[in-house]
Design an enzyme around this catalytic site. Structure first.
Site, PDB file in Angstrom:
ATOM      1  N   ARG A 171     -19.719 -23.254  49.639  1.00 33.79           N
ATOM      2  CA  ARG A 171     -18.341 -22.941  49.256  1.00 33.79           C
ATOM      3  C   ARG A 171     -17.889 -23.796  48.081  1.00 33.79           C
ATOM      4  O   ARG A 171     -17.144 -23.341  47.212  1.00 33.79           O
ATOM      5  CB  ARG A 171     -17.404 -23.164  50.447  1.00 33.79           C
ATOM      6  CG  ARG A 171     -17.501 -22.104  51.529  1.00 33.79           C
ATOM      7  CD  ARG A 171     -16.830 -22.567  52.810  1.00 33.79           C
ATOM      8  NE  ARG A 171     -15.453 -22.968  52.576  1.00 33.79           N
ATOM      9  CZ  ARG A 171     -14.848 -23.955  53.217  1.00 33.79           C
ATOM     10  NH1 ARG A 171     -15.506 -24.668  54.119  1.00 33.79           N
ATOM     11  NH2 ARG A 171     -13.599 -24.241  52.966  1.00 33.79           N
ATOM     12  N   SER A 186     -14.658 -23.378  59.487  1.00 32.27           N
ATOM     13  CA  SER A 186     -15.420 -24.567  59.142  1.00 32.27           C
ATOM     14  C   SER A 186     -14.889 -25.788  59.882  1.00 32.27           C
ATOM     15  O   SER A 186     -15.631 -26.533  60.524  1.00 32.27           O
ATOM     16  CB  SER A 186     -15.363 -24.807  57.631  1.00 32.27           C
ATOM     17  OG  SER A 186     -15.957 -26.050  57.294  1.00 32.27           O
TER      18      SER A 186
END
Length: 427
Positions: A171, A186
């Site tokens: 990411r 996450s």
């Protein structure tokens, strides 16, 4: 049977992924069957299309199931953790973890590295000579069980939500950091797998945060509180302002230095206020009453706990911090009062100076960053210092100076100070 291309295409076209598709893609990504470029494409599709609540719950559960779960129920103290969604100058974990431990809680603080323009707690602490982020489960338990320490700040082990560890790194380098479902899953996959009994989320909102407006921040907070509560973790979210950097530093060693000022009973007022607010929220979530964390800052107990925490992870709390080889002063172009300071400009400048990383696995400079000399409410004159930039690679100055140019808005009259705490969800 599922395959990566059809799953990417389904999300790209706005379809809801099935539980089987989610389970398969997370498991296959963890095993290396789904390539990084395919998961990057899926992450971008999720950023664009979003996730339903059912998708998010299943995605998070699959991330947790990709590894093991920790268990702290044998500890003699209640466990509570804090997680920030990231901001500029956000060094709150550094004074907060030992402070809350000094008040009687065990603080298993699993932290991360920098994402984009926001600094990483582990990157900051690694500027302390000898300090190490990677600990075994046995070491973590032993540190938390020691009443002289009671807090640990470390990287999530390789066996704790390993799918998230791989996706987290992707990411950072694929422009998908801002996705609300990816942020929520996450954070919460790691925190639920970590096994803490209570969790306080510091959800940043503003120019220097991933959530630029209060609606997005509230949506993220509600998603995370829901995931935590459903998993049996007492979860509270505090929405806090991130239009202006926290404190007077952005970098790694620079932020450690400022955190030490707070632990010594001083430090910038905004850092102290937010540290105490989160400490009191954490203690309440852990069920600890009758202790004021402000007293632990004033009497030196929190500083003692800090030294013990750093030493327990191999660091030398008395060692001098790294100092950058080169510096550049940024000055005001006109007289007036600082009415605003763009956190994003400051964060990007620190990143470009070497405090952050451009590629997955890249090293950061411990001493790089920005020291602020003027913040909103301060009066300046033309030529007065606004900030000092630090780096070991002076060729980075021009690029960093471009980012921070115009970060200060200078007007004729002062504006009222904005509140740091903007709202609260859960608890």
């Amino acid at each position: 049977m599922s395959d990566a291309v059809s799953i990417i295409a389904a999300k790209r076209d706005g379809h809801e992924l099935t539980p089987m598709q989610i389970d398969w893609v997370i498991d296959a990504f963890t095993k290396g069957i789904v390539a990084d470029e395919q998961m990057s494409a899926l992450a971008m599709a999720i950023l664009w299309r979003g996730m339903t609540r059912a998708e998010l719950a299943r995605w998070t559960a699959a991330m947790i199931a990709s590894g093991n779960r920790m268990d702290f129920t044998s500890l003699p103290r209640p466990t509570v953790d804090k997680h920030s969604t990231g901001g500029v100058g956000d060094k709150i974990t550094l004074p907060l973890a030992p402070l809350v431990a000094a008040c009687g809680a065990a603080v298993p603080q699993l932290s991360g590295r920098g994402l984009g323009h926001t600094g990483g707690t582990l990157d900051k602490l690694e500027s302390i000579p000898g300090w190490r982020a990677d600990l075994s489960s046995e070491e973590i338990h032993a540190i938390l069980a020691d009443p002289a320490v009671g807090a640990v700040v470390c990287a999530a082990g390789a066996d704790l939500a390993p799918a998230d560890k791989r996706l987290y790194a992707l990411r950072d380098v694929t422009g998908t950091v801002e996705s609300i479902p990816l942020i929520a899953s996450s954070i919460m996959s790691k925190k639920i797998a970590e096994g803490t009994g209570a969790l306080v989320l510091d959800v940043k909102v503003g120019a220097g945060a991933f959530m630029k407006n209060i609606d997005d921040a509230q949506a993220l907070a509600e998603a995370m509180v829901g995931l935590g509560t459903d998993a049996g973790v007492r979860t509270v979210a505090v929405l806090t302002a991130m239009d202006c950097p926290l404190g007077l530093t952005a970098g790694n060693a620079l932020e450690v230095e400022e955190s030490l000022d707070v632990l010594a009973g001083g430090g910038p007022a905004d850092i102290v206020e937010l540290t105490l607010t989160l400490a009191r929220t954490m203690l309440a979530a852990a069920g600890i009453e009758g202790v004021d964390p402000a007293d632990k800052l004033a009497d030196g107990t929190a500083m003692d706990q800090w030294r013990a925490m750093i030493a327990a992870q191999g660091g030398d709390p008395a060692a001098p911090l790294p100092v950058a080889k080169e510096s550049l002063l940024i000055t005001a172009e006109s007289d007036g009062v600082v009415t605003a300071l763009d956190a994003m400009g400051v964060g990007v400048a620190a990143w470009r100076l070497g405090a952050g990383r451009e590629r997955q696995g890249e090293a950061v400079q411990a001493a790089a960053g920005v020291r602020l000399h003027a913040k909103p409410g301060d009066r300046v004159t033309a030529g007065a210092p606004l900030a000092t930039l630090y780096t070991d690679t002076p060729e980075k100055f021009e690029y960093a100076a471009e980012a921070i140019a115009g970060a200060w808005t200078i007007g004729d009259t002062a504006v009222d100070a904005s509140p740091i705490v903007l709202g609260r969800i859960g608890g």
